[in-house]
Structures are given as C-alpha cells and as structure tokens.
Scaffold this active site. Structure first.
Site, PDB file in Angstrom:
ATOM      1  CB  VAL C  49      62.218  36.147 -33.719  1.00 36.22           C
ATOM      2  CG1 VAL C  49      63.015  34.849 -33.653  1.00 36.22           C
ATOM      3  CG2 VAL C  49      61.923  36.503 -35.177  1.00 36.22           C
ATOM      4  CD  GLU C  50      61.331  30.239 -29.556  1.00 37.26           C
ATOM      5  OE1 GLU C  50      60.610  29.723 -30.423  1.00 37.26           O
ATOM      6  OE2 GLU C  50      61.715  29.629 -28.554  1.00 37.26           O
ATOM      7  N   GLY C  51      63.411  34.527 -29.555  1.00 37.07           N
ATOM      8  CA  GLY C  51      64.657  34.880 -28.874  1.00 37.07           C
ATOM      9  C   GLY C  51      64.630  36.289 -28.304  1.00 37.07           C
ATOM     10  N   GLY C  52      63.668  37.098 -28.793  1.00 38.40           N
ATOM     11  CA  GLY C  52      63.531  38.433 -28.219  1.00 38.40           C
ATOM     12  C   GLY C  52      63.649  39.551 -29.224  1.00 38.40           C
TER      13      GLY C  52
ATOM     14  CG  HIS D 122      61.942  29.197 -24.806  1.00 34.85           C
ATOM     15  ND1 HIS D 122      62.381  29.725 -25.988  1.00 34.85           N
ATOM     16  CD2 HIS D 122      62.912  29.474 -23.910  1.00 34.85           C
ATOM     17  CE1 HIS D 122      63.570  30.293 -25.824  1.00 34.85           C
ATOM     18  NE2 HIS D 122      63.904  30.165 -24.579  1.00 34.85           N
TER      19      HIS D 122
END
Lengths: 316, 252, 252, 316
Positions: C49-52, D122
């Site tokens: 997931v891109e948030g980390g 992003h």
C-alpha cells in the site's frame, strides 16, 4: 550489461521466477545460484557484516571469472584473487584496515594486470547501487567532478537543464547477485539490521538475485511486531539461510566484535610467506570445513564468547 | 613537555576546529584531533564518520581502526547509511572535512589511488574511500598529513581528490561549486593557498621549525610570505588529553 | 445469493489475482478485493500500500480509510517510506497495480485531476496521489471501477494516469517502457485492449449483463468481439468472505 | 527560487546560523521563524503525523502569502485557504479522506483562482524532496511520462546519455521551512519516528529551516542507547518543542488513532454552512486556545485515552 542499462536489468528481474513464499535453504544451495562470470555485490563494509559464510561457499564451489563489487573491500577480496575466481573488482577502497598497510595480494594481482581494479569514490559507488535500486540509469551528483576518477570509470558530465551547472552522472550498477549477512530475517526473506545499515538495502534492490544469511531466523509474529525495523522486504529476496556468526571473525553490530588478532596472524603469515600463505589459509578456513559449524570450531567457542562480550560493551 | 610529530599534528589539527559545529573525520590522527578539540575548546562539535556514525565518543585506549566498525558507533546519536551520510555533506550540512593522501601537490590535489601510469600502476594504493567525496562536498576541507618530501610532490600521479586542480578557477570550472581546501596542517607548519593562483603557501611554522626545514621536506616551490608567524607549541593540557585518548600510542 | 454492484466489482477484481505474488492496492474496493483473494485463491499474495505498508492484514470491520493510516499497518511486515515504496514498483518488483479515476477513456487513460479546462477547471478533483505512479511503474495494471457513462468518456479532460495515451505505440514512445493497463474490471464486464490499436474491448460480461447494458454505460464505441464469454457469478463463499471483511458495508 | 536551484539552496543553508547545541523552545518561538511568503513543507501524510501544533501557531501568527507543500494534503490545507494565508499548494492529492468526498473549501479557492494548485504524482513529489535533500537539482524517474502532469508542473524530459531512453527529470523542491511532528527527540534535535516514516526525512534535509514538535523529549542516554532508531540528525534541525498529542485529532503511529468522529463533525458543519463553518472552527480550535493544553482540553481526556487505546490495539 552496459552501465546503467536499466531496461535490461528490469527485464531480467521480471524474467526471474519469484515468489512471496518461503525461501529458507542451505548455504550450499544459496551459493549455488551464483554462476561463473557473474557480478557479485558484497554487503557490509570492510570488516563489518561481511557475508563470509556465503563467500566461503562460493569459493568452495570453485566459481570463476567473477566481478566483485563492494564499497570498501577487505581480505575476502584477497581470497577471491588468490583463488583465481575474480577478474574485476569495483570498489572505492581495498585493504584490510589502516594498521595492516597495503594489500600485498591485491597489489600483485592488479599491478600484474591479472585483475582489473575499477575505482569510484565511496559516495559515487553508493549512488550507483542506489540508482540501480531505484530502477533508473543514473543519479546526478557533485562528487568526483574534476578528478581522475571521472576518466577511470564510466561517469559522465552533463549540463543541468534546470540550472546550467555541470553535474556528474554516475551510471547505475546492477549486480547479478547480492550477498548479505543480516541480524534477523523471517522465512519469507524480510530482513532486519541493527546498527550500521551500510549499503545493504540499496544492494539488495539493485541485484537480480538476492542471497541472505541471517544471524537468526525469526518467526512471523516477531517480524510483524516490529515492521518498522524491517529494511529489506521479502519480495526482493531469493534465498535465506540461518548462519549464526555469519560474518565471523569480522564484526556484526551488537553481536560480536571483529577478532583483530586473527587479522594480525593472517597478515603476518602473508608478509612472511606471500601467496603460499594465503593458499594455506584458504585450505584451512575455506576448503577444509565441511560445514559452518566446522568453520566456527577453528576459532573456538571462547574466542566467540569474548568477541560477543566485547560487542555488548561497545554498543550495548 | 616533549612530543612526537604525530602529537604536533593532532594538536594543530584540533586547534583548527574552534567554532566548528560539524566535522567529517576519518580514523587515526583526524579522529584523535576531533576528540581532543571536543574535550578542550569545541565541546559542541558533532563528529561525523563516513562509515555511518553521527556524534560518537572515542573510548580512550580503544580507538577505532576503520570508519565503519562498532567502536565508531560507541555512544553515537545516529547511524545513517554510508550513502546518506555523504549526502549530508553534498547538501551542505558539514562545516569541515579532514582528508589525507599518499601524495599532495602545490594546488592541494591529493592522490590515494596509484603511483605510476594509470593503466599499469607501479603501486596500486587502496583508493579514494570517502576522500574524494569529502573534498568535493564539505564546506571547508583541511588536509592533515605528515610533511615529507615524497608526499609533497610537484604534481600528483593521479588526482583522487581534487584540491584546486590546475589552480586559479579550475576547481569552479570543473563544476565543484562548493567547498575548497582551506588549510594543510602538517607536523611542520600550517599552509594555505594564495587567493588568485591557489598555489600552496606557508601560513605559520610550528615552534622550532624553520622555513628551510619546510622547504627541505617539500618537493615543490612553496609561496613564503613575509613575516610568517609561529604557532604556540602543544600545551601540557593538550598533550595530556591526547595521550589519555591513545594510551598505547597506536597513532601518536 | 443477491449481491451489490460493489460486491461484483470486488469479487471480479479478486479473481484477477490468481498467481500474483505482489499487488499495489489502494483502500476501498481494491483492498477488499486483495484481502478476498488472499483468503481464497492467492494465500501468498503480498499486499503493498502506497502509504508505506508491505504485507498488512485487513481487520474485519475496521477497514482503513486512507493508504497511510495505522489500520493499513496492522500486522504488516515492513513499513517503508512512501518514496521508497514507489521505487519498488519503478525497479519492477510489483506484479500488479490496481487504479481508478473519475474518468477513463478508450485508451485506458485516467483522469483524477480536474474537469474542464486545465487553467481554470470547472471541478478541481483531489489529484493523482499514487495513481500516475502505479500505472507508469507496475508490471501490469488493472483499472477497477464502477461502469458509468459519465466516467467512460471519449477523451479524458486531463491525463492524470497514462493508459495507452493516443493508442498504438504512443505509450512506449512517451518513454513508458514497462507495464501497461491489461484489464479494466467493472461491475458490468471485464475489458481489455486490442493488441495493435490499444482500443478498449469487451473481454467478458458478468452474469445477467448484456452488450447493450455495457454500451449504454460507456460514452465511447467499445470493440465487441464475437462470442464474448460470461464470468461466473460471485459464489456464496466469495460473498461470505467479502462481507465478513466489511460487515458494516462501508464499501460494499 | 527557480526549480532545482541547488546552488542558491545550499548558499541559504550555509548562510543560516547553525549550531550543534540545544534547540528546545516554545511553539510560539518555533513558528515565529516562518515569514510571510515562505514555502512551508508539511510532514506526515494526510491525517497521519500532521504537525498540527505548529500549523495552528503559524495561523495564530497570521502569516500571509505562503506556499504549502505536502504529499497528501488534509484539512489543514483548508484552514490555510480559509484564513487567506496561502497562495499556492504543491501536492499530489488534496482532500480529507475518501469517505468525506471532495474538499468544498479547496474547490472554491482553486476554481475561483484565488489559490494555485500545483499537482505532481505522489512519487514525483517525493523525489523532488529527495533531490533537494541530496543537494542536487533533479532526480530522474520513469513516472509522470506521457501524462498531462508533465506540462502542468515543471518536469522536463531528457534523453539518457547512457541508454538513449527518455526519462522524466523532476526538479528539486527546496522548502524554506519544514514542519514535522515526531515520536521522540532529544534537546539537540535528533529525531526518532515509529511506524510510517512518510517523507519526513527527505523534507527535513530539503528545507532551509527545520521546526520539530516531538510527542516526547528524551534524554541524552536514551538517544545514545538506540542510535539506529534516529532518522533525522540534530545538525539539520533548528527548533524542537515538546508537544504531546501534537498531531491530534490526526493520528500518531502507535500512540493515538485519528478521531474520525471529529472529521465527520467538521465536514458536516462545512457541508451545512459552508465557509462560515470553517471560520467558526478556526475561531474555536485555532485562535481561541492560548496554549496547546487549552486546545487539547477541547477534545477531552477521555477521547484521547480512547484513541490511544485504539492505537495500541492496531499496532501494539
């Protein structure tokens, strides 16, 4: 592969069978993934967290024509040279450590032209791995400019399109194989490192195949309890082997200090007897021990306990 | 108090750190000099070591051998990766860097790569390590070295770490926009570089050293201005602190 | 078993993940689909997931709202920085990415930036987030979206996330060497792209959906090959697992 | 400053008084270092580790003409727009979170042309901070190519000198000020973060001035005990303030979960009453509380305790 050829590097990665499953294996099987002629990048730095277990096993398997790259190369570089296993080293520094002077073996091999020595600055080499880890052909930097390292390597200069200034572009370095020794890993290859990270994370992402030894294999619950300590994800790792004291007699942060008396003896022998001494050393420490346990037995439990105590005193 | 050449070198290097807040230092004399400065006139100095240590403390008698071993991590405040620690310098966070080399020439260029021709060296030396990066990226760089004729050569065989290259604005023209070699600290003298030509110049002699001594130990013509001063000899306090750090005299 | 459009979408997206080892997914239906796949036919799937977050597990009834909150870190194996997690995709480590957008056109281009003219938009939408990166960098990308006429437009107002751009080899020519949009999964059909023109094509209809239904909900001419198949309707097991993940039906 | 002007950025850094000494100060004094017209980069991501304490104090000091940059911007962006404090936002996404739909305040301000919205992907925005953190004018990437984001921003394409392929170059983004909320810091500014690192490390190194709030100030011995947990060195930090619950009602990994009921109420008010509602909100939550304690009192101790429990359940 041409310097910075990120397209070919990515295609290799995509072509490789990969899995999110378990990767636990043996030293023998892991090292067996190295092929003659491969470019092998070595994790750690000088005598810190050197993946000696994997390196010894590669020598035992008699690989030939390798390129070795490492930021600061220690006596493992001498081993591969003396064994006739390496054609080219890519590094920023080659020696054993200041007190032990120039590497006699390296000088003989490089000055005679048997081994090619490609020198980069410490940062430039780090950026080469980092470019590869990011899947781009180069990174821009202000280092190396004006020096003779520019002509010696394959760095280029460019005029910055935003500012008009001169920049050095260092090409990505994509190893075929990365060798790492880490503190902890789970069976899927998720790795945790204490203390110095060195360049291991970038090397792991830069290479096509990643072979890891871990001082300790930890369980699923343990890795999930501290996910913010994981620095290399399992999805980039191909093989994991549990090898306690996997860098011994080099150091592993917080677990054992390097045994400098071993270095002293090693260098003294080479100083006294030259190449013959290193062949004797390889016979004793690399080829003879059939297992990692047999190798460790050559040093004795007491020495390991002492070096472990010493490590706790320093950074406990 | 009697003192060795290495002790003079360490004391003189330490004195250059007055007012300095962050220093990129290697092991050996540079690290000893930094620790001495910290314990005397630069208590706030943050030592940065290329192996990946920020703010370590030197353990007396247990001096580190390499820039990336546990001894350099002792009581550190941060242990960044090697690439990241150099990027701190590239961004401009490091006040001063200490470097050395097997050869140095009149424009402060250093060689730690090879002696003889590039393609087939007579002596293959260990290589740059971080020397090239420190000299290219820190705000100011000081060369810390023993003063020997075989080391101070008219032209280095290989420019591992660029000082002022061919002199004048050659460094700037090569794209090296920041930093410069500001001082060469030796066991005989403090040297700097003439503003326009960037040729090496004697700035001060250490006590008991003559201009002739310096000339004899330098393989090229140094600029010798009028009325060169003399540095204060190492004080008892400096030597005491220094020796307490290296009681086995491994580096001193 | 009766089911909602969102449930069909989640089930059909989950089925695309057979044999996939790593998936870049956003929150909402994509994450539900991934969790469903993990619990059925893709137990080894690593969710990224891109948030980390790498390898998190979805807590039934406590579905994450954003890609970077603690709920997405639950039982994760690694929590890298955001930039680094995208670089994994740039290097080629991510098999599949799921994306969506406010508009999609016949070449799979997506818009999540703005409606109306660029300089003075009529509606300023939230923006790309990681959509552009996922579509540019993952090995294969699947668009997961409700099938609505206002969404399936002849040409997007703004190319936030490039599909095949103008079609043919336009994507390759723009420098996008890797990855491509391989599927569009909607609540009505599975679509793909014709090999040469890269125009959108119906690959399969969901049970009970006609070609006319799809046409009515698409604002451009779709390629409709002969003999289009029909997907298996969501099974009871799939729906049961799915609903257990989102018992409050926040997304379903 | 021009995009990617690393020379000017470094000169600013060098010109700034800096010290390796103590940096403990107050929210008021820290925020007082922000000037009208500054580019302020905000750490954390969306509603995670947002430095709300510093942001509220900047609004209280009535700054004007700011540029705000943040990877995903949450309702703090609405506050600055409604307060007339911001001219330009640089971001990849602006909203409150999927369940709350489009930002009404942002739409009004951007669609009317009062605030400029510069959109980057992003990753591209992350690389812009990372380029700045490294002191280089750009980084190469394969993202954004072919999209309309290329023309909207100031990215350029180049032909790679090593491979001949087309690359996207994103220019470095050098903020004047970085605002961060971290888990722990010592009085010298050495910072430790648990869980998600977001882009905080790069932002700290990219900015000229770095202002940090910490949930907890820790002692010298504690920071030295776990130096491998430190992610931002004190030598890059200018001010440190101890602010427990410094991101509340946003989340702080492991310490407190975001209070979504607060978000619900906030959005419901704006939906019902428009701009008037946000001015009332700012009056109550930003301008009225004279201290951070008074601010926290608006939420009540019980809510904080609940959110703290919730955080431990999720990632304990």
């Amino acid at each position: 592969m041409n310097p910075g050829d990120f397209v070919e590097a990515r295609r290799r990665l995509e072509a490789k069978p990969h899995s999110a499953g378990e990767k636990l294996t043996t030293l023998e099987a892991a090292a067996g993934r190295v092929r003659d002629g491969d470019h092998v990048a070595i994790g750690g730095c000088l005598f810190s967290r050197t993946p000696l277990g994997l390196l010894r096993e590669i020598l035992r398997q008699r690989r030939r024509g390798l390129t070795l790259s490492r930021n600061l190369m220690c006596y493992e570089g001498e081993w591969f040279m003396a064994a006739g296993a390496v054609e080219r080293v890519v590094t920023s520094w080659f020696g054993i450590g200041l007190p032990w002077g120039l590497s006699r073996i390296m000088r003989e091999q490089v000055e005679s032209g048997r081994v090619r020595f490609e020198e980069w600055s410490h940062l430039a080499l780090g950026l080469r791995y980092r470019a590869a880890a990011a899947g781009v052909p180069f990174l821009p930097t202000l280092t190396m400019l004006g020096s003779d390292l520019m002509a010696a390597g394959q760095a280029q200069t460019m005029t910055c399109p935003f500012t008009g200034e001169t920049l050095c572009l260092v090409p990505a370095l994509f190893p075929d194989v990365a060798l790492l020794n880490v503190h902890r890993a789970d069976r899927f290859g998720n790795c945790q490192i204490d203390g110095y990270p060195h360049m291991d994370v970038d090397i792991a992402h830069a290479a096509t195949t990643v072979l890891v030894t871990a001082e300790e294999i930890i369980g699923d619950e343990e890795i999930r309890r501290h996910p913010d300590r994981t620095v290399i994800p399992g999805i980039v790792v191909d093989a994991v082997v549990e090898v306690p004291f996997g860098s011994y007699p080099h150091e592993c942060y917080g677990r054992y200090e390097a045994d400098f008396s071993h270095f002293d003896a090693y260098v003294a022998e080479i100083t006294a007897k030259g190449t013959e001494a290193i062949h004797a050393y390889l016979a004793r420490y690399v080829y003879a021990p059939r297992t990692h346990q047999e190798y460790l037995a050559l040093f004795g439990e007491e020495a390991r306990a002492r070096q472990a105590r010493s490590a706790r005193e320093l950074v406990g | 108090m009697n003192h060795s050449a290495a002790e003079v070198l360490a004391v003189m290097a330490a004195r250059q750190l007055r007012g300095v807040t962050s220093l990129f230092a290697g092991v050996g004399i540079p690290l000893l000099a930094a620790a001495l400065a910290q314990k005397t006139h630069a208590p706030d100095l943050t030592i940065v070591v290329e192996g990946g240590s920020i703010g370590p403390e030197v353990i007396p008698g247990r001096l580190p051998i390499s820039t990336n071993e546990m001894r350099v991590a002792h009581r550190a405040r941060m242990l960044p990766g090697i690439t990241d620690i150099f990027l701190l310098a590239q961004r401009g966070f490091l006040d001063v860097g200490f470097v050395g080399g097997a050869q140095i020439d009149r424009y402060g260029n250093l060689n730690s790569s090879l002696l003889g021709p590039h393609e087939r060296p007579k002596v293959r030396l260990p290589g740059s390590g971080g020397a090239n990066d420190i000299i290219s990226l820190c705000r100011r760089v000081m060369v810390v070295t023993m003063h020997e004729r075989r080391r101070f050569v008219p032209q280095v065989d290989f420019v591992t770490s660029p000082g002022f290259l061919g002199g004048g604005d050659a460094r700037r023209k090569a794209g090296l926009l920041f930093g410069r070699v500001s001082r060469v600290v030796t066991h005989l003298a403090i040297l700097d570089f003439e503003e326009d030509s960037k040729a090496m110049r004697v700035a001060a002699l250490h006590a008991g050293v003559t201009v002739a001594d310096v000339r004899d130990n330098t393989g090229f013509e140094l600029l010798i201005p009028e009325g060169i001063g003399t540095t204060e000899p190492p004080t008892e306090r400096e030597l005491t602190v220094l020796r307490s750090l290296d009681p086995d005299r491994r580096f001193l």
